[in-house]
Write a protein that holds these residues in place. Structure first.
Motif, PDB file in Angstrom:
ATOM      1  N   TRP A   1       0.822  -1.211   0.000  1.00  5.93           N
ATOM      2  CA  TRP A   1       0.000   0.000   0.000  1.00  5.93           C
ATOM      3  C   TRP A   1       0.856   1.261   0.000  1.00  5.93           C
ATOM      4  O   TRP A   1       0.458   2.286  -0.554  1.00  5.93           O
ATOM      5  CB  TRP A   1      -0.961  -0.011   1.187  1.00  5.93           C
ATOM      6  N   TRP A   2       2.049   1.202   0.592  1.00  8.72           N
ATOM      7  CA  TRP A   2       2.961   2.346   0.529  1.00  8.72           C
ATOM      8  C   TRP A   2       3.348   2.631  -0.918  1.00  8.72           C
ATOM      9  O   TRP A   2       3.342   3.785  -1.361  1.00  8.72           O
ATOM     10  CB  TRP A   2       4.208   2.045   1.366  1.00  8.72           C
ATOM     11  N   LYS A   3       3.681   1.581  -1.675  1.00 10.45           N
ATOM     12  CA  LYS A   3       4.006   1.780  -3.091  1.00 10.45           C
ATOM     13  C   LYS A   3       2.784   2.288  -3.846  1.00 10.45           C
ATOM     14  O   LYS A   3       2.894   3.170  -4.716  1.00 10.45           O
ATOM     15  CB  LYS A   3       4.492   0.449  -3.691  1.00 10.45           C
ATOM     16  N   PHE A   4       1.606   1.746  -3.527  1.00 10.80           N
ATOM     17  CA  PHE A   4       0.377   2.206  -4.166  1.00 10.80           C
ATOM     18  C   PHE A   4       0.173   3.693  -3.890  1.00 10.80           C
ATOM     19  O   PHE A   4      -0.161   4.463  -4.801  1.00 10.80           O
ATOM     20  CB  PHE A   4      -0.796   1.379  -3.650  1.00 10.80           C
ATOM     21  N   MET A   5       0.392   4.104  -2.645  1.00 15.30           N
ATOM     22  CA  MET A   5       0.288   5.516  -2.290  1.00 15.30           C
ATOM     23  C   MET A   5       1.231   6.367  -3.139  1.00 15.30           C
ATOM     24  O   MET A   5       0.860   7.429  -3.653  1.00 15.30           O
ATOM     25  CB  MET A   5       0.619   5.701  -0.812  1.00 15.30           C
ATOM     26  N   GLY A   6       2.476   5.898  -3.289  1.00 16.67           N
ATOM     27  CA  GLY A   6       3.427   6.650  -4.090  1.00 16.67           C
ATOM     28  C   GLY A   6       2.986   6.782  -5.527  1.00 16.67           C
ATOM     29  O   GLY A   6       3.024   7.875  -6.110  1.00 16.67           O
ATOM     30  N   ASN A   7       2.543   5.674  -6.113  1.00 23.64           N
ATOM     31  CA  ASN A   7       2.097   5.705  -7.508  1.00 23.64           C
ATOM     32  C   ASN A   7       0.852   6.553  -7.698  1.00 23.64           C
ATOM     33  O   ASN A   7       0.714   7.249  -8.714  1.00 23.64           O
ATOM     34  CB  ASN A   7       1.825   4.279  -7.993  1.00 23.64           C
ATOM     35  N   VAL A   8      -0.068   6.489  -6.743  1.00 19.79           N
ATOM     36  CA  VAL A   8      -1.293   7.288  -6.840  1.00 19.79           C
ATOM     37  C   VAL A   8      -0.954   8.772  -6.909  1.00 19.79           C
ATOM     38  O   VAL A   8      -1.612   9.536  -7.622  1.00 19.79           O
ATOM     39  CB  VAL A   8      -2.211   6.994  -5.630  1.00 19.79           C
ATOM     40  N   GLY A   9       0.100   9.170  -6.205  1.00 20.37           N
ATOM     41  CA  GLY A   9       0.469  10.577  -6.226  1.00 20.37           C
ATOM     42  C   GLY A   9       1.250  10.988  -7.449  1.00 20.37           C
ATOM     43  O   GLY A   9       0.934  11.997  -8.086  1.00 20.37           O
ATOM     44  N   ILE A  10       2.260  10.204  -7.819  1.00 15.65           N
ATOM     45  CA  ILE A  10       3.197  10.698  -8.830  1.00 15.65           C
ATOM     46  C   ILE A  10       2.835  10.303 -10.255  1.00 15.65           C
ATOM     47  O   ILE A  10       3.083  11.068 -11.194  1.00 15.65           O
ATOM     48  CB  ILE A  10       4.638  10.254  -8.498  1.00 15.65           C
ATOM     49  N   ASN A  11       2.243   9.135 -10.463  1.00 15.50           N
ATOM     50  CA  ASN A  11       1.961   8.717 -11.839  1.00 15.50           C
ATOM     51  C   ASN A  11       0.909   9.598 -12.510  1.00 15.50           C
ATOM     52  O   ASN A  11       1.172  10.167 -13.578  1.00 15.50           O
ATOM     53  CB  ASN A  11       1.574   7.237 -11.880  1.00 15.50           C
ATOM     54  N   PRO A  12      -0.309   9.726 -11.958  1.00 16.61           N
ATOM     55  CA  PRO A  12      -1.298  10.565 -12.631  1.00 16.61           C
ATOM     56  C   PRO A  12      -0.877  12.031 -12.725  1.00 16.61           C
ATOM     57  O   PRO A  12      -1.076  12.679 -13.773  1.00 16.61           O
ATOM     58  CB  PRO A  12      -2.551  10.398 -11.764  1.00 16.61           C
ATOM     59  N   SER A  13      -0.305  12.570 -11.656  1.00 17.40           N
ATOM     60  CA  SER A  13       0.060  13.985 -11.696  1.00 17.40           C
ATOM     61  C   SER A  13       1.171  14.236 -12.708  1.00 17.40           C
ATOM     62  O   SER A  13       1.163  15.257 -13.415  1.00 17.40           O
ATOM     63  CB  SER A  13       0.469  14.482 -10.309  1.00 17.40           C
TER      64      SER A  13
END
Length: 309
Positions: free
Chosen positions: A184-196
């Protein structure tokens, strides 16, 4: 006995991990890629080039499978999961360990349902700035794999044997005590940086530095994910966001997220497994997710504008 290790998906991550394992275990493992049709022909003929060095993996087609493997690594895009499952069927059997390097939190349950006889472990990668353009793969930071059960115990023979294999291969990795939280930590990171990054057309350097506006967009999306994670019993905090920022600060400034690479190439993105998943889970738990809703619609709009939709 020679260990058989197979990869499905030789994109950026699949290429560097398969090459590292094939090189590290050259005397004790048979490492190959599973592919069919034109993709198999192309990989067999051309291979890939990694940081300037040629790598031509052995290819095995599903209709000529030599049976189940000890380790199966799936490194496709999210959209490639279903075809990967079809390719994997002749190679997955009782005791086969499956690691998914697919982004998001959705692939492991699907794989466990598809292969109930196999050992599907939770897994993720972080810290890599690898990119692929055609058959050319490059990176400055290799990154690491984290894997295991939701809660890892030292006596787990499957996890321990996989740990030992990756250590012999020279693959940077860890076996966290709480693997679910790390996923979930990696998911959190991807949720922030990939779409933005895809919406802002921003490389990693745009997120580095205390005065970065892109970083604030990333963190706003991540804060919504924290609320969702906490509602599901995953204890992520702002300290985890700060740890992610330290990871980003160590990446090549000119590096690009996978979603930015897709957007610039006018390919469909993985927005549904990032902002789309946060929005869905937010609705399920009654948590507003306005930032992720905006990123979801913004990326869908950009996909239409660039012709990726």
């Amino acid at each position: 006995m020679t260990a058989r290790i197979a990869f499905i998906g030789l994109g950026a991550l699949g290429a560097i991990y398969s090459e590292r394992i094939a090189t590290g275990l050259a005397e004790s493992a048979d490492v190959f890629a599973i592919a069919d049709g034109d993709r198999a022909d192309r990989l067999a003929a051309e291979g890939v080039t990694i940081n300037g060095a040629p790598f031509r993996p052995r290819i095995e087609r599903p209709d000529a499978s030599s049976g189940p493997v000890e380790l199966l690594v799936i490194a496709t895009k999210a959209s490639g999961l279903s075809p990967a499952i079809d390719l994997a069927r002749p190679f997955a059997g009782a005791g086969t360990v499956i690691l998914s390097l697919i982004n998001g939190i959705h692939s492991e349950p699907i794989l466990a349902e598809a292969f109930p006889e196999a050992e599907v472990l939770l897994s993720m990668t972080a810290g890599s700035d690898v990119e692929r353009s055609g058959s050319v793969v490059s990176y400055e930071n290799f990154g690491r794999i984290a894997f295991g059960r939701e809660r890892n115990e030292p006596a787990d023979a499957v996890v321990s044997s996989t740990d030992e294999l990756l250590a012999r291969a020279g693959v940077p990795h860890e076996v966290p005590a709480d693997m679910e939280r790390v996923l979930w930590w990696k998911f959190m990171g991807n949720v922030g940086i990939n779409p933005s990054s895809a919406l802002l057309d921003a490389e990693y350097g745009a997120y580095q530095g205390a005065d970065s506006p892109a970083r604030e967009v990333m963190r706003a999306a991540q804060r919504e994910l924290l609320l969702v994670a906490n509602a599901r019993g995953v204890a992520l905090t702002e300290a985890d966001m700060n740890e992610w920022q330290r990871t980003v600060d160590g990446l090549a400034p000119a590096g690009r997220t996978s979603m930015l690479q897709d957007m610039r190439a006018a390919r469909p993105t993985e927005i549904d497994i990032f902002s789309g998943e946060v929005a869905r889970l937010g609705r399920e738990h009654g948590i507003p997710t306005p930032v992720n809703d905006l990123l979801l619609n913004g990326i869908r709009a950009r996909e239409r504008i660039v012709g990726a939709a």
